[in-house]
Design an enzyme around this catalytic site. Structure first.
Site, PDB file in Angstrom:
ATOM      1  N   ASP A 226       0.906  -1.293   0.085  1.00  0.00           N
ATOM      2  CA  ASP A 226       0.038   0.028  -0.149  1.00  0.00           C
ATOM      3  C   ASP A 226       1.000   1.302  -0.017  1.00  0.00           C
ATOM      4  OD1 ASP A 226      -1.854   1.998   0.340  1.00  0.00           O
ATOM      5  OD2 ASP A 226      -2.474   1.167   2.131  1.00  0.00           O
TER       6      ASP A 226
ATOM      7  N   ASP B 248     -17.418   3.892   0.102  1.00  0.00           N
ATOM      8  CA  ASP B 248     -16.155   3.423   0.599  1.00  0.00           C
ATOM      9  C   ASP B 248     -16.455   3.413   2.368  1.00  0.00           C
ATOM     10  OD1 ASP B 248     -13.562   3.633   0.915  1.00  0.00           O
ATOM     11  OD2 ASP B 248     -13.116   5.079  -0.636  1.00  0.00           O
TER      12      ASP B 248
ATOM     13  N   HIS C 126     -13.425   8.547  -8.871  1.00  0.00           N
ATOM     14  CA  HIS C 126     -13.238   8.356  -7.483  1.00  0.00           C
ATOM     15  C   HIS C 126     -12.449   9.414  -6.972  1.00  0.00           C
ATOM     16  CE1 HIS C 126     -13.084   6.573  -3.777  1.00  0.00           C
ATOM     17  NE2 HIS C 126     -11.769   5.811  -3.674  1.00  0.00           N
TER      18      HIS C 126
ATOM     19  N   ASP D  67      -4.327   4.078  -5.496  1.00  0.00           N
ATOM     20  CA  ASP D  67      -4.426   5.662  -4.907  1.00  0.00           C
ATOM     21  C   ASP D  67      -3.558   6.399  -5.931  1.00  0.00           C
ATOM     22  OD1 ASP D  67      -6.038   4.341  -3.327  1.00  0.00           O
ATOM     23  OD2 ASP D  67      -5.045   4.652  -1.534  1.00  0.00           O
TER      24      ASP D  67
ATOM     25  N   ARG E 151      -7.861  -4.541  -5.061  1.00  0.00           N
ATOM     26  CA  ARG E 151      -6.560  -3.491  -5.209  1.00  0.00           C
ATOM     27  C   ARG E 151      -5.375  -4.426  -5.299  1.00  0.00           C
ATOM     28  NH1 ARG E 151      -5.139   1.422  -1.419  1.00  0.00           N
ATOM     29  NH2 ARG E 151      -4.324  -0.350  -0.007  1.00  0.00           N
TER      30      ARG E 151
ATOM     31  N   ASP F 170     -10.620  -3.697  -0.665  1.00  0.00           N
ATOM     32  CA  ASP F 170      -9.525  -2.727  -0.833  1.00  0.00           C
ATOM     33  C   ASP F 170      -8.446  -3.116   0.324  1.00  0.00           C
ATOM     34  OD1 ASP F 170      -7.981  -0.683  -1.247  1.00  0.00           O
ATOM     35  OD2 ASP F 170      -9.284   0.844  -0.464  1.00  0.00           O
TER      36      ASP F 170
END
Lengths: 959, 512
Positions: free
Chosen positions: A299, A445, A691, A633, A617, A558
């Site tokens: 991440d 979300d 998004h 992201d 993701r 996610d």
């Protein structure tokens, strides 16, 4: 969503040590370089040279389709077992493991869809230097050289690929730790032990071959190790072998060094692709002088462009390509992996190359690739092509194809972190209608939950989820709610209690439940590698388990790298335990398992009737079977818009077709121009979702003035008109493994101009798209491939010759796109507010004639959302061909059965001559005249209302 | 279904007394009926082409403007007219015809989709009429209230104006008074000032004498200390033992340096010592002190000793009026008793003048403040008829599940957690921000507390007509951008004449 940065006000205390001062871009110091990853450094310090490995030909065993033989490392005498398989479909599998490991090494399960079917291997020749095996077709041979060990795959006189030709086969065998008894013996008795060993080991070796007990084997292995002398001692003394510290995190490494490495050389190759996910160019760069490409699902907060850092997903598949052949290497390993690429032509200028050529002194270009993984075994699938489409089929035969999504998932998705409450959702739904912007999904979300407890709803903001879902259903729209794999540690939370009581959490090194910080604060991580856990997780999606869920609600996974805010590199500790396996060994496949369990849950809740839609993701080889992925992201910057093309193209090359980037960019606020351009580009990418980050201003498509609303509406409408085309592309991807979004070289493999192109691409074979991805652009140049092809501008119907770079002036409404002459594309030009609303609408066929005056295409229709197409053959698959003035629709699947209300309202021929008359013949034999219009300037012929059913047989004759 | 509507009195509808179902293609509004003549070729409304009439609504788009398909979804840019008898007629985009979603309340858009729609027009019409009715009542009452508000504002404004005039007039008087009192004060302060100066001078002189005497005593003491052999001279050798005197502080006090200190002589007697004492006294450490084991470095310690030097004693200015303290100074002060009384008197006179002056100044400031406040209030844009005046200096609150929101119109908006925590500023009064034709329906509050990585908070307040003045909802549609709904009579528009409302409510009948 899903920045690793939460609302500062709420959780600064959690994140402070990790994120302070990283507001602007990725904090590289949070992530390891190769030098900081001890195995990578150890491995990379070993330079190419003579391999210490020797093949012991006398150990060779050949069954029908499998050859095994032992390899010995002459430095430490540790033996490896090599297995070679010839697989159906022109593939070779090379597997190398320790002959007698102290304990089993991890072999990645659940990625291959079956034991790959094999084909007979036969020995063509053999002597003391090696063995030559036949791979069947085309004089392909696999040559095993004994001293030093190497493998070469040749075709006739040509070497296609060599393994260990640079001697970088390295296998850190399992060993006992220095301070164990064995080591003490070795250090005290020293050389005496050495002498004993030579006798002992050869004896025990024989024993082992006789199939004696494991205990003895262990002794032997221990003994060997203990006595291996200087080389081994050096290895052990290297820092980081038994313990490694990065920042404040210590990895205890109870198994010591376990890494593996192997080199591959591709003579005659200058272009390699694949190994996503990286925010980098389509064509892989050489890594000399920098870090290797890293594959380790992470991440990464505010990732940077154009570097080899790891991102959220990893697919260890690399493709080599030149004008003659495309090949693939699939390195089936789920541990942290680094890939080094070097090339003997890198850095040479075109002039330099030309000079070489003229002087005849050119050395053959060659690309060398080296794979390094921290644990597991070497298990490599060599896909020999030769065409790009062959490599895709080969890879699909191993890991499966893209899941066939429900049609609605190919529509437009409206997302934001976060839509605040039910009223907000209703307002956005209404806003879309008020501005006549089609949309199929609204997304929620993490804030929709009750305190980041997934499977729950915020009692104030989403108190009546079913009312909300019914409201969307009434509009024939759907909802996605996020479910992340970290579970709030809270004894009042049912999900947590169940997982704990069933002992389903990942364990820390000491055997307790592993806990880390994520959105909910302290969280546990279910062990998705455990099939029982996955079955339980899937059951949680049942309508009676997941309160407030309905059939038009789907799921988003996610943070499944997994993301652990306070873990090393924002992920799980490598010494955490998944049953008997370390996290180190399974890391890259964790996200795939989360995705899989969720998708299975959605299938099960409908009794196996409905197709699931799950976005993930994190991903791994095989993730394509479970749904869609997005590029994580990103940021509202032009560079991020631009990189979305090569990022999705790279994923397409390795089987993952359902890819998209956050439209508008996740972090930061896009300029209006950027937002419009992103919608235009996104409308032509497989997964089309807008998004935005929580901290950015609202950016629903109608908030930027009527002019921009109109531009965005038009882009979304173009998407919807092409939904039949998209759907057919996905059906094709699902059936054959061919990517939906294709790099140009995939279709024009002999045209070297295409090899570096990443600012335009093909959808299927027939639609070429060159979106505008630069600010303030007034014109661009698009390359139209194919010297014998013609291309038609889909907006103006203007014809352009292939094999040229076309200068195109652009305005804010331009989305340059071209239909290939020779293709037939089906559209539904009656765009409505969601895909479901368009179900029964008629088709318009766009028949773009080749220079020879022919065209062909396909039309696929089913119910759009169930597995009936598979289980009951309930679909229509038609072949449309145009030849000699006759356009006909014929059945491609005679055993299928489906009826549609859709009909053909219009047929548009591009590049056609004016006919004297047009006649429609239907299956019943009736003939009717069809009215038409002809534009002689553009050579466009439009047939008015043929009116035939889309599933029927018919022909249209132009006379 | 038409019968029910026919029961309504039809006389209201000009020229339409013969209300029968007018034949026209599906989706065509009555106003365009004449363009669609059965059996005659149809010309697209944009005039672009003419097609046979059977191509109207044949589910194929022939006209660029979509006018040949008013009742089908064939044209991308067409629109469909629903009559919605019982409610209000409407146009919907053609793409919503037969899409399975009921858009027209009379269900006419879903004639072939299989969707089961219920005719809700009458219900909707009734509800709308009810709500219009309610709204009309509210508007009516609100508008009456608004008139009161306007009156009140007018009165208030006048009050303020006259108050302002009054204050400004009063201000001139006070200003004069201030000037007068300033003169009085300055005059009264003169004797006091002189006395003070005199006193100060004497004090300085006295200090100098004391200082000198102390120095002398110290010098004598030093001489005695230094003159180790008591020969009446301080010699180089004797002085050399005092390392602290080292002029260049290099740690060694050489003979040359000592000689330098002694003014070039080998030894000095008491009188010559007086001349050189100036060179020494700053550094000189009495031997009784030097016995202390810590040497030069401990100098700070010395300062801890009671300071006998008068130099640091403050001049007792503030004590001048305090008689007791004056005793101490009597020794250097030859003030006679009369003098003293005089001094006290002058002090009291001056003090009185000062107090008077300050009081008048304060009064002036108060007036200034009042003037400023009124001027500020008068400067606000309280609407075209000053109908928002009453909101000034009021505050209104709304409590939600998490927060208490507070708006003080023309001042600020804030948010406070319900269960403790500090208040967050959601913006200070910025401006009226409604659309150009209706500016006074939206207020904008800006520059509130900054957001992390984001802009400062701001609030948009939407005003709607209501009898009560109250906050009806708050939300945060975008991070740190708040939206507040607020009702007030001040935005209530003058109600339309009742019969017009009536016709409006039934205008659907025009479409019969």
């Amino acid at each position: 969503m899903a920045a690793s940065m939460c609302r500062m006000e709420r959780c600064l205390f959690v994140l402070l040590p990790f994120f302070l001062g990283v507001a602007q871009a990725v904090d590289r110091s949070n992530f390891k370089t190769c030098d900081q990853s001890s195995f990578c450094k150890r491995q990379r310090d070993i330079k190419a040279g003579q391999s210490p490995y020797r093949a012991l030909l006398e150990t060779m065993e050949l069954t029908n389709s499998r050859l095994t033989l032992q390899l010995i490392n002459d430095n430490n005498k540790v033996r490896l077992l090599l297995e070679l398989y010839r697989l159906q479909g022109n593939m070779t599998r090379v597997k190398i493991n320790e002959l007698k490991p102290l304990k089993p090494r991890y072999e990645v399960p659940d990625v291959l869809i079956q034991d790959p079917p094999t084909e007979p291997l036969s020995v063509v020749a053999q002597d003391e230097n090696g063995v030559v095996l036949s791979l069947g077709a085309d004089e392909q041979r696999l040559i095993v050289s004994a001293r030093p060990f190497r493998l070469d795959i040749v075709e006739g006189p040509k070497v296609l690929l060599s393994l260990n030709s640079r001697g970088l086969l390295v296998f850190e065998h399992l060993r006992l730790r220095k301070d164990t008894i064995a080591h003490k013996i070795s250090s005290t008795v020293g050389s005496m032990w050495d002498r004993i060993r030579s006798v002992f080991s050869s004896k025990s070796q024989d024993d082992a071959e006789d199939g004696e007990g494991a205990e003895k084997t262990e002794q032997q292995a221990g003994g060997e190790q203990a006595a291996e002398g200087d080389q081994l001692k050096e290895e052990e003394e290297l820092p980081g072998t038994w313990e490694e510290t990065f920042k404040t995190h210590t990895d205890t490494k109870p198994n010591g060094p376990t890494s593996i490495s192997l080199d591959f050389s591709f003579p005659g190759v200058e272009h390699v692709y694949g190994i996503p996910e990286h925010a980098d160019t389509l064509k892989l760069k050489t890594t000399d002088g920098g870090d290797p490409y890293r594959l380790y699902n992470l991440d990464v907060f505010q990732y940077e462009l154009h570097n080899p850092m790891a991102l959220y997903g990893a697919v260890p598949v690399l493709l080599s390509h030149n004008t003659e052949r495309t090949m693939g290497v699939f390195w089936l390993n789920a541990a942290e992996t680094w890939v080094d690429i070097s090339s003997n032509t890198a850095g040479k200028t075109v002039f330099g190359k030309m000079l070489d050529f003229v002087q005849g002194s050119s050395e053959t270009p060659q690309t060398d690739v080296r794979w390094i993984s921290e644990a597991g075994i070497i298990d490599v699938f060599i896909m020999l092509g030769p065409k790009p489409s062959d490599v895709f089929s080969q890879y699909a035969s191993l890991t499966g194809t893209q899941a066939f999504p429900p049609l609605s998932a190919l529509g437009y998705h409206q997302c934001r972190w976060n839509y605040n409450d039910q009223e907000d959702v209703r307002g956005v739904d209404q806003g879309l209608d008020d501005h006549d912007i089609p949309c199929d999904f609204i997304w929620l979300d993490i804030e929709h939950t009750d305190g980041k407890r997934y499977f729950t709803w915020d009692p104030n903001k989403f108190s009546q989820p079913k009312d909300m879902l019914q409201g969307l259903k009434d509009k024939r729209r759907n909802l996605v709610a996020i479910v992340d794999p970290h579970i709030k540690v809270d004894s009042n939370f049912k999900v947590h209690n169940e997982i704990r009581s069933r002992n389903f959490y990942v364990k820390n090194k000491d055997g307790g439940d592993y806990e880390g910080w994520c959105w909910p604060g302290n969280a546990g991580y279910p062990d998705f590698t455990n099939a029982e856990m996955r079955a339980w997780w899937a059951s949680m999606f049942a309508y009676d388990q997941y309160e407030g869920s309905m059939e038009n609600m789907y799921t988003w996974n996610d943070m499944n790298e997994p993301s652990v805010f306070n873990g090393p590199e924002v992920t799980m500790h490598k010494d955490a335990l998944h049953g008997s396996w370390e996290h180190r060994e399974v890391h890259n496949i964790y996200g795939l398992y989360v995705h899989r369990a969720t998708a299975e849950g959605l299938i099960q809740r409908s009794g196996g009737v409905e197709r699931p839609f799950v976005l993930t993701r994190a991903f791994f080889a095989g993730s394509q079977r479970y749904g869609a992925v997005w590029t994580g992201d990103n940021a509202a910057e032009w560079g991020h818009l631009k990189i979305s093309l090569p990022m999705c193209l790279s994923l397409g090359l390795v089987g993952i077709s359902f890819c998209g980037a956050d439209v508008g960019g996740f972090f930061k606020a896009p300029s209006t121009e950027l937002l419009v351009r992103w919608y235009q580009a996104g409308a032509y990418q497989p997964f089309f979702r807008a998004h935005a980050h929580l901290d950015t201003p609202r950016r629903e498509p109608w908030l930027f003035g009527p002019e921009n609303t109109a531009l965005i509406r038009e882009a979304v409408r173009q998407r919807y008109a092409l939904l039949p085309f998209w759907y057919q592309q996905f059906y094709n991807a699902h059936r054959t493994g061919q990517p939906v979004m294709r790099a140009l070289w995939v279709e024009y493999p002999e045209d070297s101009v295409t090899f570096d192109i990443e600012d335009e691409y093909l959808l299927g074979r027939d639609l070429l798209v060159h979106p505008v991805t630069e600010e303030g652009l007034k014109s661009l140049t698009a390359y139209l491939p194919g010297k014998r092809e013609v291309w038609y501008d889909v907006h103006t119907f203007k014809k352009h010759a292939g094999g040229q770079s076309l200068y195109i002036p652009v305005t804010m409404s331009s989305i340059p796109a071209f239909q290939r002459g020779g293709s037939i594309i089906t559209r539904k030009d009656r765009v409505r507010r969601s895909s479901a609303c368009m179900e029964n609408d008629p088709y318009t066929l766009y028949v773009a004639l080749s220079p020879e005056g022919t065209a062909e295409g396909e039309l696929y229709i089913d119910d759009g959302h169930t597995f009936s197409y598979e289980k009951n053959k309930a679909f229509i698959h038609r072949r449309l061909t145009f030849n000699d003035g006759v356009l006909s629709s014929s059945n491609l699947a005679l055993d299928s059965q489906f009826t549609t209300a859709s009909w053909v309202e219009k047929i548009i021929f591009l590049g056609a001559r004016k006919p004297a008359s047009v006649t429609l013949k239907t299956a019943g034999g009736s003939e009717t005249r069809v009215e038409f219009e002809y534009d002689s300037a553009l050579e466009v012929l439009s047939l008015r209302k043929p009116g035939v059913n889309a599933g029927a047989d018919w022909t249209v004759l132009l006379r | 279904m038409l019968c029910a509507q026919l029961l309504f009195p039809l006389s209201l509808f000009l020229g339409l007394s013969a209300t029968v179902e007018v034949q026209r293609p599906r989706g065509v509004p009555l106003s365009k009926r004449q363009f669609y003549e059965e059996g005659k070729p149809f010309t697209c409304l944009d005039g672009s082409r003419t097609v046979p009439f059977d191509r109207v609504n044949d589910d194929y788009c022939d006209c660029k403007d979509g006018s040949d398909e008013p009742g089908t979804a064939a044209c991308p840019n067409g629109s469909f007219h629903c009559t919605n008898a019982g409610h209000r007629p409407a146009f919907i985009p053609s793409s919503r015809i037969n899409d399975g979603i009921c858009d027209c309340c009379d269900t006419t858009d879903e004639y072939n989709s299989g969707a089961t729609c219920k005719n809700t027009c009458r219900e909707m019409g009734r509800r709308e009429r009810e709500s219009l009715q309610k709204l009309a009542e509210i508007t009516k009452e609100g508008f009456l209230l608004k008139q009161q508000l306007i009156e009140e504002a007018k009165r208030k404004k006048e009050e303020k104006q006259s108050k302002l005039t009054e204050l400004q007039a009063g201000k001139r008087d006070v200003e004069e008074k201030v000037e007068a009192l300033r003169t009085v004060k300055e005059t009264a302060e003169q004797p006091e000032k002189e006395a003070k100066e005199r006193h100060l001078k004497a004090w300085e002189e006295q200090k100098a004498v004391i200082r000198m005497e102390k120095d002398k005593a110290k010098m004598a003491e030093a001489f005695l200390e230094l003159d180790d052999d008591a020969d009446g001279y301080v010699s180089v050798a004797e002085l050399q033992s005092h390392a602290e005197l080292d002029p260049n502080s290099d740690g060694s006090l050489t003979e040359e340096e000592v000689q330098g200190l002694l003014g070039g002589a080998d030894k000095v007697d008491t009188s010559s010592f007086e001349n050189i004492w100036g060179n020494l006294k700053d550094k000189y450490v009495s031997e009784s002190q030097a016995e202390n084991p810590s040497s030069l470095e401990t100098a700070p310690e010395e300062t801890k000793e009671p300071v006998t030097d008068n130099e640091s004693e403050p001049y007792p200015e503030d004590d001048i009026g305090v008689e007791e303290d004056d005793e101490e100074e009597e020794d250097d002060d030859d003030d006679t008793h009369e003098d003293f009384e005089d001094k006290v008197r002058s002090f009291f006179t001056a003090q009185k003048a000062r107090d008077d002056f300050e009081e008048s100044e304060r009064a002036l400031r108060e007036i200034d403040d009042q003037v400023k406040n009124i001027e500020k209030e008068l400067s606000f844009d309280f609407g075209p008829s000053a109908e928002f005046t009453y909101l000034y200096s009021q505050c209104y609150e709304l409590t939600t599940s998490e927060y208490i929101y507070k708006i003080c119109p023309f001042n600020r908006v804030s948010q406070k957690p319900k269960f403790g925590g500090s208040e967050t500023n959601l913006g200070s009064w910025g401006s009226w921000a409604g659309p150009d034709d209706n500016k006074y329906t939206v207020m904008k509050y800006e520059h509130g507390t900054g957001c992390w990585q984001g802009p400062s908070r701001s609030t948009t307040v939407k005003l709607t007509c209501g009898k009560e003045t109250t906050v009806t909802s708050t939300s945060e549609p975008s991070r740190c951008e708040y939206l507040m709904e607020f009702t007030t009579p001040a935005v209530c528009q003058e109600p339309l004449p009742v019969n017009v409302v009536h016709v409006d409510g039934h205008s659907d009948h025009v479409e019969l």
